[in-house]
Write a protein that holds these residues in place. Structure first.
Motif, PDB file in Angstrom:
ATOM      1  N   VAL A 297       0.836  -1.208   0.000  1.00 25.02           N
ATOM      2  CA  VAL A 297       0.000   0.000   0.000  1.00 25.02           C
ATOM      3  C   VAL A 297       0.867   1.254   0.000  1.00 25.02           C
ATOM      4  N   ILE A 298       1.862   1.278   0.873  1.00 19.74           N
ATOM      5  CA  ILE A 298       2.732   2.453   0.948  1.00 19.74           C
ATOM      6  C   ILE A 298       3.493   2.652  -0.360  1.00 19.74           C
ATOM      7  N   ALA A 299       4.037   1.571  -0.900  1.00 15.27           N
ATOM      8  CA  ALA A 299       4.811   1.674  -2.139  1.00 15.27           C
ATOM      9  C   ALA A 299       3.955   2.164  -3.295  1.00 15.27           C
ATOM     10  N   LEU A 300       2.742   1.625  -3.407  1.00 16.55           N
ATOM     11  CA  LEU A 300       1.900   2.015  -4.525  1.00 16.55           C
ATOM     12  C   LEU A 300       1.351   3.432  -4.364  1.00 16.55           C
ATOM     13  N   PHE A 301       1.093   3.833  -3.130  1.00 19.27           N
ATOM     14  CA  PHE A 301       0.636   5.202  -2.929  1.00 19.27           C
ATOM     15  C   PHE A 301       1.745   6.205  -3.255  1.00 19.27           C
ATOM     16  N   LEU A 302       2.979   5.841  -2.900  1.00 19.31           N
ATOM     17  CA  LEU A 302       4.089   6.752  -3.147  1.00 19.31           C
ATOM     18  C   LEU A 302       4.600   6.681  -4.583  1.00 19.31           C
ATOM     19  N   LEU A 303       4.543   5.475  -5.176  1.00 20.07           N
ATOM     20  CA  LEU A 303       5.181   5.268  -6.469  1.00 20.07           C
ATOM     21  C   LEU A 303       4.214   4.858  -7.575  1.00 20.07           C
ATOM     22  N   GLY A 304       2.950   4.621  -7.227  1.00 17.96           N
ATOM     23  CA  GLY A 304       2.011   4.067  -8.197  1.00 17.96           C
ATOM     24  C   GLY A 304       1.937   4.849  -9.485  1.00 17.96           C
ATOM     25  N   GLY A 305       1.972   6.178  -9.373  1.00 21.19           N
ATOM     26  CA  GLY A 305       1.893   6.993 -10.571  1.00 21.19           C
ATOM     27  C   GLY A 305       3.153   6.966 -11.398  1.00 21.19           C
TER      28      GLY A 305
END
Length: 667
Positions: A297-305
């Protein structure tokens, strides 16, 4: 301090598997744009193949076997390792040629479910072909120890970490320093340019599949003695591997490798902390398994875009969705057929009918969320389980009467669904599938399998009753009472009709608009974020009602009633039935786990042990050849057979529901 270091170094063996699987996922994504949920299962076959060769010299094939030794003279360790690695390469290449290459221009949903189907298929095949209960891995690496900082460290753990680092370096070197590797990277950004320069993206991808298959097979075989043999563990090692791969944005071998080793060490340290008297009781079980979900969750929120997407040719077609209309006569006919089936059956057969009715409701939650709204969810059974365990608490401790106990429990599942759905505000597609699968596994291990949270009074559930009428599932030797079966039918019918009304109204059209193009939906005034959360809420509520009915049918719950594998199998059956239609949910209920189709397979044909293999194989076949499922295929055939002059004007579809570009595809 020495004890801390002991546990930290013990985590290197598990971290090595995470690292190699993560490096493999990065390589496959660079070559194909696919997130392979079956990477751990590819190594699973190798582990048991080597264990069997070292036990009695039998080379177990998917069909048949070859004798390369005996109990007294098993296969040599060197040959067994080579055959284990080769088997992983073969499975990886078969996955590329037979599954993922035909789906290279398919919607993300088809790629995800095919990957999940391959994972289910390999796990079911291993359980059928190997004696998983009695096989043990034999030591391969040295059993020496060294002292580091006062801690006694296994040399084997250091070797495994070194192998993981070496594999990450070799993969980095292949993609950066070799002609084929550079061409693969170029093709991931512009496939047309790669073809014009004379390189075949398919052949380049096959090389990567072979390399990652060999790496996966090697690391799991080397680590098997340290970690032991467990079918589900090797299958789900892919979840933490996906977590650390996403930390590296699915592009960095170095970050993925390092993060994998760190995660393995951290999980081992948490196990050590859990033995301390001051450690909270609720955190003594499953906390380490919940870490990958938090990391994802943290990785995708920070890097998802910023996670790159693969360039490709052509357009992606998504299965068309027709807006449902409630028709009195067909609805009454379906209910009448189910009533007749309930009345005319008894025992195991009636139980199968009731289970099919319940599963159809949970499958409808998948149709609503994934088929209609375009949000890929692999956590439906986690929502059902949350409601089921809440029901036990409400009925045994607080004496909440029926049906309020079921409604309150479903609302708890709804809250959990909204929580899991929050990442969907930022991410979509295969990345959202990673989040929901990680969430399902975290809920299973940290909540359902946690004695401090779920083990209250044996998880008993009081029988429902209303107006003094006992609606309990059992009466003496009667496995399923008529009253209970009819109660289940009434609850499912009401919930289904309400949901179909939503799907056929403005809410359903908003869902379809978001599914087709989020920006276009926002431009016409649709609140995309609220619509997504509403979809997760409704889906979780439906699954929660289904979980409560499962609880009532059992009378006592265990974590085994709501495993991730059962949820994935139900998703497979829903996709086979038709992920975009109510009829698909009905078919999924009929052929779902323990449903009437399973009872027929088990009782009449004596093929119950092959159910998971058949389910996974059907999913793979359907994902590749017919993404609209059985219900969609029947509808298409019916439309072709109807006389043209009698055909009414086709019902409208949401703009882009049948076709969209890959950049805009949410499914």
């Amino acid at each position: 301090m020495a004890q801390f270091l002991n546990f930290a170094f013990l985590g290197l063996s598990l971290g090595a598997i995470y690292s190699v699987l993560a490096s493999s996922l990065v390589g496959i994504y660079a070559a194909t744009g696919i997130i392979n949920f079956a990477q751990g299962a590819i190594g699973l076959y190798s582990v048991y193949l080597v264990a069997t060769l070292r036990t009695d010299g039998t080379l177990v094939l998917p069909i048949g076997s070859l004798s390369l030794g005996s109990d007294d003279n098993p296969t040599s360790m060197e040959l067994a390792i080579v055959l284990g690695v080769v088997s992983a390469v073969v499975w990886a290449l078969l996955a590329h040629v037979l599954v993922f290459r035909p789906l290279r221009h398919a919607p993300v949903l088809a790629q995800v479910v095919a990957s999940v189907g391959l994972m289910l298929f390999l796990q079911a095949l291993v359980q059928l072909r190997f004696d998983t209960e009695n096989l043990f891995a034999q030591s391969i690496l040295p059993d020496d120890t060294v002292e580091i900082g006062g801690a006694v460290v296994n040399v084997s753990d250091l070797i495994l970490a070194g192998v993981a680092i070496a594999i990450a370096l070799l993969m980095w070197a292949y993609f950066r320093l070799t002609t084929f590797g550079v061409a693969t990277r170029a093709g991931s950004e512009d496939e047309l340019a790669a073809r014009l320069t004379g390189y075949s993206p398919d052949r380049l991808a096959a090389i990567v599949w072979a390399i990652t298959g060999a790496a996966t097979g090697l690391i799991v075989v080397l680590a098997s003695f340290t970690l032991g043999l467990t079918v589900t563990s090797y299958t789900f090692y892919v979840i933490p591997a996906l977590a650390v791969a996403l930390v590296g944005r699915l592009t960095s071998f170095g970050i993925a490798c390092t993060a994998g080793l760190v995660l393995g060490v951290f999980q081992s340290v948490i196990q050590w902390l859990a033995t301390k008297s001051w450690w909270p009781e609720w955190a003594q079980s499953g906390l380490g398994d919940a870490l990958p979900f938090v990391i994802v969750v943290i990785a995708l929120f920070l890097l998802g875009g910023r996670i790159p997407s693969r360039g490709s040719l052509g357009e992606v077609r998504m299965p068309a969705v027709r807006i449902p209309r409630i028709r009195i006569v067909p609805a009454a006919a379906i209910i009448a057929v189910v009533v007749v089936a309930i009345v005319l059956t008894e025992g195991t057969w009636r139980y199968g009918v009731v289970t099919s009715v319940i599963l159809s409701l949970i499958a409808l939650s998948l149709v609503l969320l994934t088929g209609y709204l375009g949000q890929i969810s692999l956590a439906s059974m986690a929502f059902a389980g949350a409601a089921g365990f809440a029901l036990s608490k409400l009925t045994t401790n607080w004496n909440v009467p029926f049906p309020f106990d079921m409604l309150f429990s479903a609302l708890i599942a709804t809250g959990l669904g909204i929580l899991v759905g929050v990442p969907a505000l930022r991410i979509r597609g295969a990345q959202l599938a990673v989040v929901t699968l990680a969430a399902a596994l975290a809920i299973q291990n940290f909540v359902f399998n946690n004695p401090a949270i779920t083990k209250f009074e044996g998880n008993l559930i009081e029988d429902p009753s209303i107006f003094g009428i006992d609606l309990g599932v059992r009466d003496g030797t009667n496995l399923v009472t008529l009253r209970f079966a009819l109660m289940v039918l009434v609850v499912v019918a009401i919930a289904t009709l309400v949901v179909l009304r939503f799907m056929g109204g403005s809410t359903g059209r908003a869902f379809l608009a978001v599914r087709s193009n989020e920006r276009a939906a926002a431009s016409v005034g649709i609140n995309v974020a609220a619509t997504k959360l509403l979809g997760f809420a409704l889906s979780a509520f439906l699954a929660g009602i289904g979980g409560c009915l499962i609880g009532y049918s059992r009378g006592q719950l265990s974590a085994g009633s709501f495993t991730v594998m059962i949820g994935l199998t139900l998703l497979a059956m829903t996709y086979v039935g038709g992920i975009t239609s109510f009829a698909g949910a009905v078919i999924a209920g009929i052929i779902g786990p323990l449903g009437i189709g399973y009872v027929f397979l088990n009782q009449t044909l004596s093929l119950g042990e092959y159910y998971e293999l058949i389910a996974a194989g059907s999913l793979l076949l359907m994902a590749i050849t017919n993404p609209v499922g059985v219900a969609g295929a029947i509808s298409e055939i019916y439309e072709k057979l109807r006389p043209a002059r009698r055909r009414p004007p086709s019902e409208p579809e949401a703009p882009g529901a049948a076709q969209t570009t890959q950049a805009g595809a949410h499914v």
